[in-house]
Scaffold this active site. Structure first.
Site, PDB file in Angstrom:
ATOM      1  N   GLY A   8      58.163  12.313  70.102  1.00 19.26           N
ATOM      2  CA  GLY A   8      59.280  12.004  69.373  1.00 19.26           C
ATOM      3  C   GLY A   8      59.732  10.266  69.189  1.00 19.26           C
ATOM      4  O   GLY A   8      60.947  10.281  69.107  1.00 19.26           O
ATOM      5  N   LEU A  10      59.747   8.167  67.064  1.00 21.89           N
ATOM      6  CA  LEU A  10      60.158   7.506  66.058  1.00 21.89           C
ATOM      7  C   LEU A  10      61.751   7.974  65.743  1.00 21.89           C
ATOM      8  O   LEU A  10      62.387   7.711  64.926  1.00 21.89           O
ATOM      9  CB  LEU A  10      59.551   7.720  64.632  1.00 21.89           C
ATOM     10  N   GLN A  12      66.040   8.531  67.171  1.00 21.02           N
ATOM     11  CA  GLN A  12      67.000   7.416  67.533  1.00 21.02           C
ATOM     12  C   GLN A  12      66.853   6.887  68.748  1.00 21.02           C
ATOM     13  O   GLN A  12      67.061   5.734  68.804  1.00 21.02           O
ATOM     14  CB  GLN A  12      68.471   8.081  67.312  1.00 21.02           C
ATOM     15  N   ARG A  36      54.613  12.352  62.285  1.00 21.70           N
ATOM     16  CA  ARG A  36      53.860  11.768  61.175  1.00 21.70           C
ATOM     17  C   ARG A  36      54.292  10.197  61.422  1.00 21.70           C
ATOM     18  O   ARG A  36      55.004   9.960  62.162  1.00 21.70           O
ATOM     19  CB  ARG A  36      54.529  12.188  59.698  1.00 21.70           C
ATOM     20  N   TYR A 142      71.342  24.149  68.914  1.00 20.64           N
ATOM     21  CA  TYR A 142      71.075  23.098  69.666  1.00 20.64           C
ATOM     22  C   TYR A 142      71.261  23.123  71.022  1.00 20.64           C
ATOM     23  O   TYR A 142      70.641  22.887  72.054  1.00 20.64           O
ATOM     24  CB  TYR A 142      71.805  21.639  68.956  1.00 20.64           C
TER      25      TYR A 142
HETATM   26  N1  SER Z   1      74.399  13.379  69.391  1.00 22.80           N
HETATM   27  C1  SER Z   1      74.098  14.936  69.432  1.00 22.80           C
HETATM   28  C2  SER Z   1      74.899  15.698  68.243  1.00 22.80           C
HETATM   29  O1  SER Z   1      75.887  15.184  67.966  1.00 22.80           O
HETATM   30  C3  SER Z   1      74.797  15.390  70.786  1.00 22.80           C
HETATM   31  O2  SER Z   1      73.744  15.321  71.807  1.00 22.80           O
HETATM   32  O3  SER Z   1      74.332  16.484  68.135  1.00 22.80           O
END
Ligand code: SER
Length: 329
Positions: A8, A10, A12, A36, A142
């Protein structure tokens, strides 16, 4: 020295982590990878780059074997808002990809870093001074994938002795790559709009307090944790770390000191607001301070001054807005 793999790369964080690792360990010893190839200068051109789709265990294994990898920084993830749009993809990548990396790491005895998040908290978590060890019942895919990842990392450590370490990172503010689909993204976009338009419409309420950190502190935290003396670590997956805690209104007031007349208004997005409301206002990061001497360098004033200064320079060069957009990177 066994080499380092950043998956990962590429994203942030990856675009700033890779150059720092290459600076410390030599460009050829740090293999950047992404699913990619994209034109992001230093990460792709500054040393080895490989295509790795982490949802395919064979992809990770091939690179680990070819380059004799000893440490994996496992960075790919769908962020919170994007995850709610495609929960099945978020789970397959955030947890499935990590499970694949851990299994390859077990077979090759690699150390592994995993970025957890404030998103690993949720309803039932104390939101002020959020303890290191507390209720974790997030209600985003998430968050669920981050809690599962924390548990899986601890499992591989206790069961197989694997050196797994992680951080619960707060919202990250940076100027190299734009964030890709998170709840804390407003705190990055606000800077660009302040300089371009002198005004910003925020998708969170004015009083939504969240933990935040400037990217140089996040990269330092990752590297310091991986360098930490293991005999001092009582926790592993994952340490609370924070550097500042502010509301959109407070951030706007700080930006106004540099951009007089800057205006903010609010069009609250209910989904993003509900996620923000379930996350800590301010985490207790004393375990990180005690176990590996965590100490952030940037507070709200220092971060804002540097962000505005850097983006103004880019604006002068006509480069503002040409940042790498990692949505779907
Ligand atoms: N920056 C992330 C988000 O906002 C939190 O870890 O999903």
């Amino acid at each position: 020295m066994r080499k380092i793999l950043v998956t990962g790369a590429l994203g942030q964080i990856g675009v700033e982590l890779v150059p720092e690792l290459r600076e410390r360990h030599g460009a050829d010893n740090v293999i950047a990878s992404g699913w990619r190839r994209r034109d992001v200068g230093a990460v792709v051109d500054g040393g080895p780059f490989e295509i790795v789709d982490c949802t395919k265990p064979g992809d990770i294994a091939a690179v680990v074997e070819t380059y004799e990898i000893g440490t994996i920084y496992h960075m790919p993830a769908f962020l919170s808002v994007l995850g709610e749009e495609k929960p099945e993809v978020a789970w397959a990548l955030n947890l499935g990809g990590y499970a694949n990396a851990l299994e390859v790491a077990r077979r090759h005895d690699c150390s592994v870093f995993f970025p957890s998040s404030i998103g690993a908290f949720g309803p039932g978590t104390p939101l002020q001074n959020t303890p290191q060890d507390t209720v974790q019942r997030p209600n985003t895919i998430y968050g669920v994938s981050k809690v599962a990842g924390e548990l899986l990392g601890d499992y591989y450590h206790t069961r197989f002795g694997l050196d797994t370490r992680g951080l619960r990172l707060p919202g990250l503010i940076s100027h190299v790559a734009l964030p890709g689909g998170g709840t804390t993204d407003y705190a990055v976009h606000i800077f660009y709009e302040a300089l371009r338009e002198g005004r910003f419409t925020c998708f969170l309420r004015s009083d939504s307090r969240l933990d935040m950190m400037y990217m140089p502190d996040a990269v330092a935290a990752i590297l310091d944790l991986m360098d930490a003396d293991p005999s001092r670590l009582r926790h592993r997956n994952a340490f609370n770390v924070t550097a500042m805690s502010f509301t959109p209104e407070e951030l706007a007031a700080e930006i106004r000191k540099h951009v007089p007349g800057f205006e903010i208004d609010y069009e609250v997005d209910p989904l993003k607001q509900a996620i923000a409301d379930s996350w800590p206002d301010s985490m207790d990061d004393s375990a990180a301070r005690e176990e590996w001497d965590w100490q952030p360098r940037y507070d709200l004033a220092a971060m804002t001054a540097e962000m505005i200064g850097t983006l103004r320079r880019k604006q002068g060069e006509g480069a503002l807005g040409r940042e790498h957009d990692i949505t779907g990177a």
